[in-house]
Scaffold this active site. Structure first.
Site: not given
Ligand code: NDP
Length: 246
Positions: A154, A156, A158
């Site tokens: 993760y 790497a 980010k």
């Molecule tokens: P969630 O796990 O709540 O949601 C992730 C989202 O990404 C979902 O809508 C999911 O869709 C979608 N997704 C995952 N894999 C794929 C894929 N292969 N193709 C298309 N869609 C995909 O995560 P968060 O809302 O917490 O995180 C959102 C972003 O923020 C991410 O990039 C995360 O790394 C980043 N982030 C989050 C933090 C946190 O503390 N929550 C901290 C730092 C960064 P589906 O539901 O359809 O699977």
């Protein structure tokens, strides 16, 4: 603040992406939201977002598939005539100490988080160049800046997103396209629900503001970057983390 703008948000049905979609719609943008798994949830989200009076489309697919970025861009272009904003939000974790991490878990996280960001960015860029304007916002993480045990894959991905952001900002600046990253800290979503109470307590102790972040905290930053206030900001990594990175 975003009236008449057209936006694509990957992973926009839940968590941070959903909050971004909601703030964008509240501020007048038409949106295409991407989702991977739950059609019913996506359609429900679209109906709820349409209540703000803008147009909302949902497109299913996997960001790790280069063709999906093209599909998102084509859908927005066909429906709204342009793509003003791309938010590369979709992301996953597959946490494990490095010695036990499988090559597959490393690769899947890179394919989704980093390659997915590249594919979608590449797909909207020709449209934005033609328009002579655009805003790209990539979701990085405090973990991409500082690292974290159990998250080499993760971290790497980010950190890679930060390199992509800086380079794309330099490539596209002359075309009036801004490219920035948001590095959230510890945000209360399904992604962080999997942490144990002990892990949450330890992380919270490091947050200067003394509370978990809300998806809206990130969403409002994305609105700022995409609005006039962000017009002269490019190639930046904005920490939106309550001070956890201090
Ligand atoms: P969630 O796990 O709540 O949601 C992730 C989202 O990404 C979902 O809508 C999911 O869709 C979608 N997704 C995952 N894999 C794929 C894929 N292969 N193709 C298309 N869609 C995909 O995560 P968060 O809302 O917490 O995180 C959102 C972003 O923020 C991410 O990039 C995360 O790394 C980043 N982030 C989050 C933090 C946190 O503390 N929550 C901290 C730092 C960064 P589906 O539901 O359809 O699977």
């Amino acid at each position: 603040m975003l009236k008449g703008k057209s936006a694509i948000i990957t992973g926009g049905v839940r968590g941070i992406g959903r909050a971004i979609a909601e703030e964008f719609c509240k501020n007048g943008a038409d949106v295409v939201i991407g989702f991977r798994s739950n059609q019913e949830a996506a359609e429900k989200a679209a109906r709820e977002l349409e209540a703000y009076g803008t147009r909302v489309l949902v497109v299913q697919g996997d960001v790790a598939d280069p063709a999906y970025g093209e599909k998102l861009a084509a859908t927005a272009k066909e429906a709204f005539g342009k793509v003003d904003i791309l938010v590369n939000n979709a992301g996953i974790t597959r946490d494990m100490l490095m010695m036990k991490m499988s090559p597959e878990d490393f690769k899947t996280v890179i394919d989704t988080n980093l390659n997915g960001t590249f594919y979608c960015t590449k797909a909207v860029t020709p449209l934005m160049i033609k328009q002579r304007s655009g805003t790209i916002i990539n979701l990085s993480s405090v973990v991409g800046v500082k690292g974290n045990p159990g998250q080499v894959n993760y971290a790497a991905s980010k950190a890679g997103i930060i390199g992509l952001t800086l380079s794309a900002a330099k490539e596209l600046g002359r075309r009036n396209i801004t490219v920035n990253a948001i590095a959230p800290g510890f945000i209360d979503t399904e992604m962080t629900e999997v942490l144990t109470e002990e892990q949450k307590k330890r992380m919270l102790e490091a947050v200067s503001l003394g509370r978990l972040g809300k998806p809206e905290d990130i969403a409002k930053t994305a609105v700022f970057l995409a609005s006039e206030g962000g017009a002269y900001i490019t190639g930046q990594v904005l920490s939106v983390d309550g001070g956890i990175s201090l």
